[in-house]
Design an enzyme around this catalytic site. Structure first.
Site, PDB file in Angstrom:
ATOM      1  N   ASP A  54       0.822  -1.207   0.000  1.00  0.00           N
ATOM      2  CA  ASP A  54       0.000   0.000   0.000  1.00  0.00           C
ATOM      3  C   ASP A  54       0.858   1.260   0.000  1.00  0.00           C
ATOM      4  O   ASP A  54       2.080   1.211   0.003  1.00  0.00           O
ATOM      5  CB  ASP A  54      -1.028  -0.024   1.136  1.00  0.00           C
ATOM      6  CG  ASP A  54      -0.382   0.037   2.506  1.00  0.00           C
ATOM      7  OD1 ASP A  54       0.816   0.368   2.586  1.00  0.00           O
ATOM      8  OD2 ASP A  54      -1.066  -0.242   3.495  1.00  0.00           O
ATOM      9  N   LYS A  76      -4.015   3.616  -1.984  1.00  0.00           N
ATOM     10  CA  LYS A  76      -3.546   4.969  -2.227  1.00  0.00           C
ATOM     11  C   LYS A  76      -3.811   5.792  -1.000  1.00  0.00           C
ATOM     12  O   LYS A  76      -4.203   5.292   0.044  1.00  0.00           O
ATOM     13  CB  LYS A  76      -4.266   5.545  -3.444  1.00  0.00           C
ATOM     14  CG  LYS A  76      -3.309   5.828  -4.589  1.00  0.00           C
ATOM     15  CD  LYS A  76      -3.905   6.901  -5.473  1.00  0.00           C
ATOM     16  CE  LYS A  76      -2.966   7.680  -6.310  1.00  0.00           C
ATOM     17  NZ  LYS A  76      -1.660   7.961  -6.010  1.00  0.00           N
ATOM     18  N   MET A 191      -3.621   9.538  11.167  1.00  0.00           N
ATOM     19  CA  MET A 191      -4.660   9.851  10.180  1.00  0.00           C
ATOM     20  C   MET A 191      -5.516  11.051  10.585  1.00  0.00           C
ATOM     21  O   MET A 191      -6.738  11.009  10.444  1.00  0.00           O
ATOM     22  CB  MET A 191      -5.591   8.638   9.977  1.00  0.00           C
ATOM     23  CG  MET A 191      -4.889   7.452   9.385  1.00  0.00           C
ATOM     24  SD  MET A 191      -6.022   6.112   9.025  1.00  0.00           S
ATOM     25  CE  MET A 191      -6.261   5.421  10.634  1.00  0.00           C
TER      26      MET A 191
HETATM   27  N1  SAH Z   1      -0.134   0.753  10.499  1.00  0.00           N
HETATM   28  C1  SAH Z   1       0.434   2.077  10.402  1.00  0.00           C
HETATM   29  C2  SAH Z   1      -0.625   3.132  10.467  1.00  0.00           C
HETATM   30  C3  SAH Z   1      -1.584   3.076   9.340  1.00  0.00           C
HETATM   31  S1  SAH Z   1      -2.764   4.331   9.379  1.00  0.00           S
HETATM   32  C4  SAH Z   1       1.498   2.243  11.475  1.00  0.00           C
HETATM   33  O1  SAH Z   1       1.607   1.408  12.374  1.00  0.00           O
HETATM   34  O2  SAH Z   1       2.258   3.189  11.399  1.00  0.00           O
HETATM   35  C5  SAH Z   1      -2.014   5.539   8.343  1.00  0.00           C
HETATM   36  C6  SAH Z   1      -1.483   6.692   9.168  1.00  0.00           C
HETATM   37  O3  SAH Z   1      -0.254   6.337   9.740  1.00  0.00           O
HETATM   38  C7  SAH Z   1      -1.159   7.927   8.377  1.00  0.00           C
HETATM   39  O4  SAH Z   1      -2.296   8.689   8.121  1.00  0.00           O
HETATM   40  C8  SAH Z   1      -0.229   8.630   9.317  1.00  0.00           C
HETATM   41  O5  SAH Z   1      -0.929   9.239  10.363  1.00  0.00           O
HETATM   42  C9  SAH Z   1       0.540   7.467   9.896  1.00  0.00           C
HETATM   43  N2  SAH Z   1       1.822   7.214   9.226  1.00  0.00           N
HETATM   44  C10 SAH Z   1       2.241   6.063   8.704  1.00  0.00           C
HETATM   45  N3  SAH Z   1       3.499   6.177   8.239  1.00  0.00           N
HETATM   46  C11 SAH Z   1       3.867   7.445   8.483  1.00  0.00           C
HETATM   47  C12 SAH Z   1       5.054   8.174   8.261  1.00  0.00           C
HETATM   48  N4  SAH Z   1       6.131   7.644   7.678  1.00  0.00           N
HETATM   49  N5  SAH Z   1       5.087   9.461   8.665  1.00  0.00           N
HETATM   50  C13 SAH Z   1       4.046  10.013   9.261  1.00  0.00           C
HETATM   51  N6  SAH Z   1       2.896   9.377   9.478  1.00  0.00           N
HETATM   52  C14 SAH Z   1       2.809   8.095   9.119  1.00  0.00           C
END
Ligand code: SAH
Length: 518
Positions: A54, A76, A191
């Site tokens: 993803d 996306k 998010m």
């Molecule tokens: N499973 C993921 C989260 C998925 S939800 C985790 O554990 O990180 C998607 C959200 O994760 C995004 O909207 C953002 O808030 C956050 N996110 C994921 N990767 C990120 C990154 N490299 N930098 C900032 N926010 C991130």
């Protein structure tokens, strides 16, 4: 001849025994930094038949997949899904039922706000065996890379994770802001960038301090990381003013103030610089790693690939007769690898090389020869073809000596000519050929076009030629760094201005020059 990474055997057994039935691996891709991917995740990708990834999983990881693997882009940015969740669930089930080893790569940790649990439920309901490989979540790593520890003995004793983006099908809000306000501690929102205004307003309405520190970290742990700091009162305005966009992690709490003391990742010499690496996939690693270690955002965009020479038989005959030469001259690590791969197919005794002496242009070439446990007899100090001629002269010349030159097809013909002019009997062996890299599995070309870059690195004339042959639009402001005068000359010929030329014509020298430049 890169040594194969050894894998624990239980792992291949685990992967193998279910083969006819297929299996799905729900794999955490970590927050973005390639170094924050677990060993288990990498093993899963290396053995995958299908990879479904993803938006938030670093596409550089896809280079670990076998060439034969089917790579499917599933997700996306919020709101613009390529596949619906139901379609993704069905895809995982179908592919696994086909007997495939399916890797479902999800940013961060698969069970933290990533709908990984829903996918696991779909697999369980379909009786498809699955494995969960936890990952480093952005909720903790993001703040850490911004110099914000989510806990600190003096500041808080608990952390809350919550999502700002709720299921659109749900009516009303289920974020219990009143509870968050009572709870205090550190609160990390995922998010939620688009809803920061409403959330901050509600937090204030529920009695949270207006001067409570807040930080947003976008593209955390990658070379594109940016952090925005404010307080509950002003953060929404700052986000709007700076045009700060998702994906970002938002931290509410006094720990944010520790960033003043502990910020580290954004203060590196190449932080905020996007640099393109054009070497072949197999060679890019060292350069990319060194640039990343200095904080750069690296786009690996291989333009060429190494393939066997058009006439492998002719080269094999020369390799077979290698012992009958006085010298073998290697001009690139690829030539060395191609030569010895063939040599050890023809012979199973290293002594068959005989008393031939070995010359190497450049330290990387010399190193590759040493990797094969052979001594380098001549290594010109300057790493360009011309200087090898000079060194031979110094060594008393090459008159009537037989020299085998192992090199790329279509290499510049200066070297054989000059050596012949000195009286040597030169045989040119075409060890390999470079062909344009036509695939773009990691989406690097798209990234370059969409996001631009500050610098592009050229490590040989062929990288210049082949990059230009791709016909990509030149991103505004992208400057050129070259490994040495030969490469620079090619760049000039092709109308490029060279901003940086390495003093030492090797990868270390190039990295050093880039570091000094910025
Ligand atoms: N499973 C993921 C989260 C998925 S939800 C985790 O554990 O990180 C998607 C959200 O994760 C995004 O909207 C953002 O808030 C956050 N996110 C994921 N990767 C990120 C990154 N490299 N930098 C900032 N926010 C991130």
């Amino acid at each position: 001849m890169a040594p194969n990474a050894s894998r624990p055997s239980y792992w291949s057994e685990l992967m193998a025994d279910k083969k006819p039935n297929g299996k799905c691996f729900l794999v955490g891709a970590g927050p973005g930094d390639l170094g924050l991917v677990t060993l288990r995740s990498k093993q899963c990708i290396e053995q995958a038949d299908v990879v479904v990834y993803d938006y938030l999983s670093n596409p550089e990881m896809l280079k670990w997949a076998p060439e034969s693997a089917e790579i499917i882009y599933a997700g996306k940015k919020a709101g613009a899904h390529t596949l619906t969740q139901d379609e993704i669930n069905a895809l995982l089930v179908d592919k696994a039922r086909d007997g495939k080893q399916v890797v479902r790569l999800k940013g961060g940790d698969p069970f933290v706000f990533g709908r990984g649990a829903e996918e696991a439920q779909a697999l369980a309901a379909a009786h498809v065996p699955f494995v969960v490989v936890p990952g480093i979540t952005s909720a903790i790593a993001g703040p850490a890379y911004a110099g914000i520890p989510v806990t600190h003995r003096g500041k808080n004793s608990h952390v809350t994770f919550f999502t700002g983006h709720e299921d659109p099908e749900k009516s009303g809000t289920s974020i219990d802001v009143a509870a968050l306000a009572r709870l205090g501690g550190t609160q990390v929102m995922l998010m939620g960038v688009e809803r920061i205004e409403a959330i901050a307003r509600e937090m204030l309405a529920n009695g949270m301090r207006s001067d409570l520190p807040v930080a947003l970290i976008r593209w955390a742990t990658t070379g594109r990381q940016e952090t925005l700091v404010g307080n509950l009162e002003n953060i929404a305005r700052r986000v709007a003013d700076s045009g700060f966009t998702a994906p970002a992690v938002v931290v509410f709490g006094d720990v944010v103030a520790l960033r003043n003391e502990l910020s580290w990742f954004e203060d590196q010499p190449l932080s905020g610089k996007r640099i393109v690496v054009t070497r072949t996939r197999s060679q890019a690693g060292v350069l990319s790693e060194q640039l990343r270690a200095l904080g750069a955002d690296v786009i690996e965009l291989p333009t060429i690939r190494i393939e066997p020479p058009s006439d492998l038989r002719a080269f094999a005959e020369l390799v077979q007769d290698a012992h009958s030469y006085d010298w073998i001259v290697f001009t690139s690590p690829n030539g060395v690898t191609a030569f010895f791969d063939l040599f050890y197919k023809l012979y199973n005794d290293a002594r068959e090389i005989g008393g031939v002496r070995i010359a190497a242009i450049g330290p990387a070439t010399a190193q590759r020869i040493k990797d094969f446990h052979l001594k380098v007899d001549l290594q010109p100090e300057e790493f360009v073809a011309e200087s090898i001629v000079r060194e031979f002269r110094k060594q008393g010349g090459v008159e009537n000596l037989r020299i085998l030159l192992a090199r790329a097809e279509k290499a510049r013909d200066l070297l054989p000519k000059e050596l012949s002019a000195l009286g040597a009997i030169v045989d040119e062996g075409f060890a390999y050929r470079t062909v344009p890299e036509t695939r773009d599995v990691t989406g690097a070309r798209r990234r370059l076009l969409e996001e631009g870059a500050d610098l592009i690195t050229f490590t040989s004339s062929s990288t210049v030629e082949n990059f230009l042959a791709l016909g990509l639009a030149w991103p505004a402001g992208m400057q050129v760094a070259s490994i040495g005068p030969v490469t620079s000359a090619t760049a000039h010929e092709r109308g490029l201005e060279v901003a940086i030329e390495a003093r030492r014509h090797d990868i270390m020298g190039l990295v050093e020059a880039i570091r000094k430049f910025f």
